[in-house]
Scaffold this active site. Sequence first.
Site, PDB file in Angstrom:
ATOM      1  N   HIS A 201       0.809  -1.226   0.000  1.00  0.00           N
ATOM      2  CA  HIS A 201       0.000   0.000   0.000  1.00  0.00           C
ATOM      3  C   HIS A 201       0.844   1.279   0.000  1.00  0.00           C
ATOM      4  CE1 HIS A 201       0.718  -0.237   4.368  1.00  0.00           C
ATOM      5  NE2 HIS A 201       0.415   1.052   4.409  1.00  0.00           N
ATOM      6  N   ASP A 202       2.051   1.212   0.541  1.00  0.00           N
ATOM      7  CA  ASP A 202       2.933   2.388   0.565  1.00  0.00           C
ATOM      8  C   ASP A 202       4.066   2.307  -0.454  1.00  0.00           C
ATOM      9  OD1 ASP A 202       1.691   3.986   2.412  1.00  0.00           O
ATOM     10  OD2 ASP A 202       2.850   3.284   4.131  1.00  0.00           O
ATOM     11  N   LYS A 205       6.038   5.253  -2.013  1.00  0.00           N
ATOM     12  CA  LYS A 205       7.048   6.031  -1.291  1.00  0.00           C
ATOM     13  C   LYS A 205       8.448   5.857  -1.861  1.00  0.00           C
ATOM     14  CE  LYS A 205       4.622   6.548   3.111  1.00  0.00           C
ATOM     15  NZ  LYS A 205       4.583   6.237   4.551  1.00  0.00           N
ATOM     16  N   HIS A 230       2.360   9.626  -2.774  1.00  0.00           N
ATOM     17  CA  HIS A 230       2.712   8.203  -2.823  1.00  0.00           C
ATOM     18  C   HIS A 230       1.517   7.318  -3.179  1.00  0.00           C
ATOM     19  CE1 HIS A 230       1.136   7.982   1.334  1.00  0.00           C
ATOM     20  NE2 HIS A 230       1.056   6.676   1.139  1.00  0.00           N
ATOM     21  N   HIS A 254      -6.104   4.228   0.173  1.00  0.00           N
ATOM     22  CA  HIS A 254      -5.872   3.897   1.579  1.00  0.00           C
ATOM     23  C   HIS A 254      -5.706   5.108   2.490  1.00  0.00           C
ATOM     24  CE1 HIS A 254      -1.572   4.311   0.457  1.00  0.00           C
ATOM     25  NE2 HIS A 254      -1.337   4.480   1.755  1.00  0.00           N
ATOM     26  N   HIS A 255      -5.559   6.307   1.917  1.00  0.00           N
ATOM     27  CA  HIS A 255      -5.512   7.527   2.734  1.00  0.00           C
ATOM     28  C   HIS A 255      -6.775   8.375   2.577  1.00  0.00           C
ATOM     29  CE1 HIS A 255      -1.730   7.576   4.857  1.00  0.00           C
ATOM     30  NE2 HIS A 255      -1.106   7.141   3.770  1.00  0.00           N
ATOM     31  N   ASP A 283      -3.399   0.740   9.130  1.00  0.00           N
ATOM     32  CA  ASP A 283      -2.288   1.661   8.908  1.00  0.00           C
ATOM     33  C   ASP A 283      -2.120   2.590  10.103  1.00  0.00           C
ATOM     34  OD1 ASP A 283      -0.282   3.058   7.623  1.00  0.00           O
ATOM     35  OD2 ASP A 283      -1.624   4.231   6.359  1.00  0.00           O
TER      36      ASP A 283
END
Length: 338
Positions: A201-202, A205, A230, A254-255, A283
Amino acid sequence: MPENINYNAEHVLFVDDEPNILQSYLRTLRSKFSVSIALGGKAALELLESSPPYTVVISDIKMPGMDGVELLSIVRERYPDTVRMVLTGYADLNIAMSAVNQGDIFRFLTKPCHPDDLTKAIVSGVKQYKMTQASRELVAVRRMKEALEGSLRAFTRLVEFRDPYTAGHMDRTAEISSLIATRLGLSPDIIQGLHLAALVHDIGKIAVPSGVLNKPGVLSDAEFALIKTHSLVGAEIFETLATDWPIQRIVLEHHERIDGSGYPNGLKGDEILLESKIISVADSIDAILTTRPYREALNKQKCIDLLEKEKGIKLDTSCVDAGVALLKEGVIFKDLPF
């Protein structure tokens, strides 16, 4: 006959050395199945090679040239999924056992065989064929999913070279997400897709400078704006990923927050996938309970307080309740104090 199988489309081959018997099979069963006939073993093999795959092959045993035992043994070797049966007037036990052992016979029928009994045997054979096909497809799908997970884990290792925290964070978030999803009663298939999405998910980055990712102080507006890219970068990485799971969308969302305050698209409520909402909570839990470049880890009670504060506002209520329950029960971060 079950309605979910089109038996008229199932290819059934009868093999015998008596033309009249073969014609009787054709007349009796062609309204129920796609029936073909072959006069002897050699003709049967030629037909098998030149025609569509046969679901069922039914052969006499005593035939000149190539007998039924030899024929069905060859069929077993060349067309292992095809269901093989014997229909013969010879009830010799030794011949029957030889046919079963060498040809892996599904049914052993004796002449004369009533049309209803023959139909039932073929229907059972078709079901067996479908089960075998489904089993092979399941194995193939499982291998594909395992290969996909291996590829996604390779991505996490790539991130680990630049930012060890992010890689470990994705692994832990994947585990917490799966536990929350299980608590919510989601299906194993959905949970597997969620787990894979959380593993990466990240991943976006990798496009953020490590100096920004690991900055010990407060981020400037420009630096935070860079961090926020990201999700978009991660979604772009998986844009061409061919999978039934919405991995790219989960990475993108996801954010997002249910009140519309998240990023990158300011989605609200049901505009956000449940899987994305789950990762948002997982998260947050991991971020709060682990040491970050800009602060030390907080305790469980502080984590629960922060989650409850955002429950129903920024974070999904059911996801928060499941996460809090896991914390209180010691299922996750069990060694951390309250």
